[in-house]
Every structure is written in C-alpha cells, then in structure tokens.
Scaffold this active site. Structure first.
Site, PDB file in Angstrom:
ATOM      1  N   ASP A   1       0.793  -1.144  -0.189  1.00  0.00           N
ATOM      2  CA  ASP A   1      -0.055   0.008  -0.258  1.00  0.00           C
ATOM      3  C   ASP A   1       0.770   1.131  -0.037  1.00  0.00           C
ATOM      4  O   ASP A   1       2.182   1.208  -0.023  1.00  0.00           O
ATOM      5  CB  ASP A   1      -0.784  -0.012   1.282  1.00  0.00           C
ATOM      6  CG  ASP A   1      -2.158   0.847   0.922  1.00  0.00           C
ATOM      7  OD1 ASP A   1      -2.087   1.749   0.087  1.00  0.00           O
ATOM      8  OD2 ASP A   1      -3.265   0.501   1.649  1.00  0.00           O
TER       9      ASP A   1
ATOM     10  N   ASP B   1      -0.005  -0.851   7.493  1.00  0.00           N
ATOM     11  CA  ASP B   1       0.233  -0.594   8.626  1.00  0.00           C
ATOM     12  C   ASP B   1      -1.080   0.385   9.286  1.00  0.00           C
ATOM     13  O   ASP B   1      -0.712   1.138  10.140  1.00  0.00           O
ATOM     14  CB  ASP B   1       1.414   0.574   8.664  1.00  0.00           C
ATOM     15  CG  ASP B   1       1.159   1.678   7.633  1.00  0.00           C
ATOM     16  OD1 ASP B   1       0.138   1.701   7.201  1.00  0.00           O
ATOM     17  OD2 ASP B   1       2.088   2.242   7.430  1.00  0.00           O
TER      18      ASP B   1
ATOM     19  N   ASP C   1      -6.367  -1.995   7.031  1.00  0.00           N
ATOM     20  CA  ASP C   1      -5.602  -3.239   6.590  1.00  0.00           C
ATOM     21  C   ASP C   1      -6.005  -4.576   7.323  1.00  0.00           C
ATOM     22  O   ASP C   1      -5.533  -5.549   6.617  1.00  0.00           O
ATOM     23  CB  ASP C   1      -4.090  -2.909   6.568  1.00  0.00           C
ATOM     24  CG  ASP C   1      -3.705  -1.821   5.610  1.00  0.00           C
ATOM     25  OD1 ASP C   1      -4.251  -1.753   4.259  1.00  0.00           O
ATOM     26  OD2 ASP C   1      -2.910  -0.940   5.912  1.00  0.00           O
TER      27      ASP C   1
END
Length: 270
Positions: free
Chosen positions: A31, A223, A227
């Site tokens: 990401d 993170d 997620d």
C-alpha cells in the site's frame, strides 16, 4: 518468533507456520503512505487556517494519510484544537467538529455526496494526482477551503526491495484507495508489476482473494487499521512495526523497521 540477524533486519515471525508459509509466497501486495507536501487554500483562506482545521479534524484518525497531515502541521508549527463528533467515513474521508465548525476531509466522492462546490480546487487536485500525490479536499460548514496533499517520498530501499523480489520470482502489486493516476505515478517510480487502484477499505480483502484465486500465495504489507481484514485474508500478513495495534495484532510477520526491504529479507530468510 524469528531470531538472529536476519530476523532483526527483516521481520519477526509469530510462529513456525508463518515462517513456513512465507517461504512459499509468490505475490507481495504493498500500500502507500506518505508525507504532507502541499497546502493549497481557496481564495480568502490562509494556509495556516486550512491546515489547522484539516489536522485538527484528523487527529483521532488512525489512517496513515491523516497521520501525515497531523505530523505535517506539527512540523510547520500549526497549533491544533481538539476534534469532537469524529466520524471515519471508509473510502471517503473523515468528518469532525472543530471550534464549532463541521469539517470534512476526503476525496471527490465525499465532496459530491455532501454537495460541496469545489470550484478551482478540483483542477488543482487533478494536477497533484498527476504528480503522484494523494490530494484531499477540505471543507467546513459546506464551503470548500482548499486541498492538502500527501506524497510518497520513495526510498532507495523500496525500489531495491521490488527489484530483489522480482529476482526471487515474486510478483509485486500495489493495492490502494488512491485514484489510478496517483497510483500509477508511484508505480512508474518503483517498478511495481501491477496496480489496483480506487479500492475501498472494505473491498481490499476481496481483491486479495481474487489474487489468491490465481493459484498464488499472497503476502500483504500494511500499517493502517483499514488493512486488518486484508491482512487476515492473506496467506501471510506483514505489518509495519510502527503501524497500528490492530494491524500488528492481525499480521503473521512484523517488520522490525518501517522499511520495505524487510519484506525481501523475511522471504529470503524463510
């Protein structure tokens, strides 16, 4: 847990099963996180006023983009107020009350939903996206105040990690809620194999399943609190050590440093 120099430079494995599964990974999903780079106010609005409201409203959020805005405000010496009635709007942005004003920070979909007239700031946001920056609109009490943008400052180690994963025969994917123009600008810099953009937080786990249905074991690096479902869906969830508690708890491997090179070291070690 992983031990020794390899684990210290790469990741900590929660158990033996995580170590074994990591050895069979053939796709790694990344990401994006970033740093506040641009503050573009509308006519009659100061940069300080714009950043004050945006960062104040974002303080309760655990999203990496919000963290970048709050950190950027602190670095620029902008004083913040407490936020009230905070609401996280998945895939759109956030809403909160700051000093009696109803503040919105988010994407074009949120502004459309709340019928906010963007005027010239819409074109500014498109230019920022072309440069690989994530532009977020800021509005208060129904009026557009401007745009704040976050940009990835690509580390040398990130490109090196992607190149090393390719050498190991591992495919790399960027899965992000950013628009495709922004994501592709970053992909050109990093050399990631595939980009999947405009993905809502609740859709990320489904995108992981789609990759798994191609018959390849998938690792996901994340993170943020959004997620967690995608991390749980992957064969191996990899959390940045400095990430949110939810992501760290859900993951199978914890990167000791906030460094993408740790993914490569972890896979090679496994």
């Amino acid at each position: 847990m992983g031990v020794g120099k390899g684990a210290q430079e790469g990741g900590l494995f929660k158990n033996a099963a995580a170590l074994e599964t990591t050895a069979g990974i053939y796709t790694v999903i990344f990401d994006k996180t970033g740093t506040l780079t641009d503050v573009l106010p509308s006519d009659g609005v100061s940069e300080t006023a714009l950043l004050h409201l945006a960062a104040s409203a974002d303080q309760p959020s655990q999203h990496p983009l919000a963290g970048a805005i709050v950190k950027g405000a602190a670095e620029r010496g902008v004083a913040l107020r407490g936020a009230e009635d905070f609401q996280s709007l998945p895939g759109l942005g956030v809403q909160a009350k700051v000093a009696g004003k109803t503040v919105l920070i988010g994407n074009n979909k949120l502004m459309d939903q709340e019928k906010i007239e963007l005027g010239t700031v819409s074109a500014q946001a498109q230019e920022l996206a072309s440069d690989g920056k994530t532009a977020m609109f800021v509005a208060a009490d129904g009026q557009a105040l401007g745009v704040v943008a976050v940009s990835d400052r690509v580390r040398v180690s990130a490109r090196r990690a992607v190149d090393e994963l390719r050498r190991l025969g591992v495919r790399t994917v960027m899965l992000t809620g950013d628009n495709r123009r922004t994501a592709e600008a970053v992909v050109r810099t990093l050399g990631v194999d595939t980009v999947i953009a405009d993905v809502l937080p609740g859709e990320k786990a489904a995108q992981v399943r789609a990759l798994q249905n191609q018959g390849r074991k998938v690792a996901r690096v994340g993170d943020g609190v959004n997620d967690a479902p995608a991390l749980a869906q992957t064969d191996v969830g990899v959390a940045i050590g400095a990430g949110t508690d939810v992501a760290v708890e859900t993951a199978d491997v914890i990167l000791v440093r906030s460094d993408p090179a740790g993914v490569t070291v972890g896979i090679a070690l496994a």
